[in-house]
Design an enzyme around this catalytic site. Structure first.
Site, short mmCIF file in Angstrom:
data_model
loop_
_atom_site.label_atom_id
_atom_site.label_comp_id
_atom_site.label_asym_id
_atom_site.label_seq_id
_atom_site.Cartn_x
_atom_site.Cartn_y
_atom_site.Cartn_z
N LEU A 33 74.39 17.38 108.48
CA LEU A 33 75.55 17.97 107.82
C LEU A 33 76.12 19.16 108.59
CD1 LEU A 33 74.23 17.82 104.14
CD2 LEU A 33 75.64 16.16 105.37
N HIS A 37 81.30 18.33 106.09
CA HIS A 37 80.65 17.77 104.90
C HIS A 37 80.64 18.81 103.77
CE1 HIS A 37 78.45 15.50 108.22
NE2 HIS A 37 78.92 14.50 107.48
#
Ligand code: AMP
Length: 277
Positions: A33, A37
């Site tokens: 991530l 995100h």
């Protein structure tokens, strides 16, 4: 933040929320991530009572020669970031529960999946639609958030699932030089990173040129492809102007909202980006 590693753990939590009439916004991811995100998580938190994030590197959307095995996996770091971003629940599904009948795509992507990415990754969108359908069945969200970073994917999913759940596109998060954030940027060497940062600039420039010379889309695109190759990209898989929802090809910009989409190869890395016109 809660963590569910099985369907029953997930359902225990979500059914309790539903009993209390709480709405769910869902952000599917493949992990590794970054702030892109996390911007989806932030958007999700403002749209519903609870925000569920899934992390699952989905085998059916990778072709055999692609980077499924080497795709970055960093669960502990991801969970920390999601906790800080305020996710309510992270779902880490088991392959056996997502694919009880074998790891194959059981849904077909529609018209929006014609051309562009599909020319280079012919089985990709069937895999995406299949896994997202399974995740929707498990999570049963009211809203699902996907990034415009994967613009064709967003169109394919809207076409496949209609209004249930409501699918919302989130703007592309970029670094300080405008490079679209991507888990695959981690593959780039410092030299490649410099080249990669030319991609968004070329797209923005081309979008301006198309606004000024709407009849000359094909010529302007050819010039931009040469600019990208001169900048050091190894290959341009496609650079195309499309209608913004149906993704129908456009040779002339008719002043209605459109999207410029690009995919390039740089060393071992494939990068995609897009901008509105
Ligand atoms: P992935 O983990 O690559 O499957 O991405 C999960 C979700 O995050 C998808 O909806 C992506 O479109 C979205 N996403 C990835 N990168 C970005 C970005 N730079 N900006 C906005 N959304 C992104």
């Amino acid at each position: 933040m809660k963590i569910a590693r099985s369907l029953s753990e997930l359902q225990d939590i979500t059914q309790n929320w539903k009993k209390h009439n709480q709405s769910i916004a869902f952000v599917p991811t493949m992990g590794a991530l970054h702030d892109g995100h996390l911007s989806l998580v932030k958007l999700a938190r403002g749209k519903a009572d609870q925000c569920v994030v899934s992390i699952y590197v989905n085998p059916t959307q990778f072709a055999p020669h692609e980077d499924f095995d080497s795709y970055p996996r960093m669960e502990a770091a991801d969970l920390k970031k999601l906790e800080q971003a305020g996710a309510s629940l992270v779902y880490l599904p088991r392959t056996a529960e997502l694919y009880p009948n074998g790891v194959v795509s059981d849904l077909k992507a529609g018209k929006a999946a014609q051309g562009l990415e599909a020319d280079f990754r012919p089985t990709h969108f069937d895999g995406v639609v299949s896994v997202v359908g399974k995740l929707f069945d498990h999570v049963k969200p009211h809203i699902a958030i996907f990034g415009e970073k994967d613009y064709q994917q967003l169109c394919v999913l809207k076409e496949a699932f209609g209004k249930t759940p409501q699918i919302i596109g989130a703007p592309i998060a970029r670094d300080e030089a405008g490079l679209a954030l991507s888990s695959r940027n981690a593959y780039l060497s410092p030299e490649e990173l410099k080249i990669a940062r030319m991609l968004n600039k070329t797209l923005y420039f081309l979008a301006d040129e198309i606004r000024d010379f709407p009849q000359e889309v094909d010529e302007l695109i050819s010039l931009s492809i040469q600019t990208l190759l001169d900048a050091g990209f190894d290959e341009v898989d496609y650079l195309a102007l499309r209608q913004e929802h149906t993704l129908a090809p456009l040779n002339v910009w008719n002043r209605n909202p459109a999207r410029l989409l690009v995919a390039v190869r740089l060393g071992k890395t494939r990068l995609i980006d897009n901008v509105g016109v």
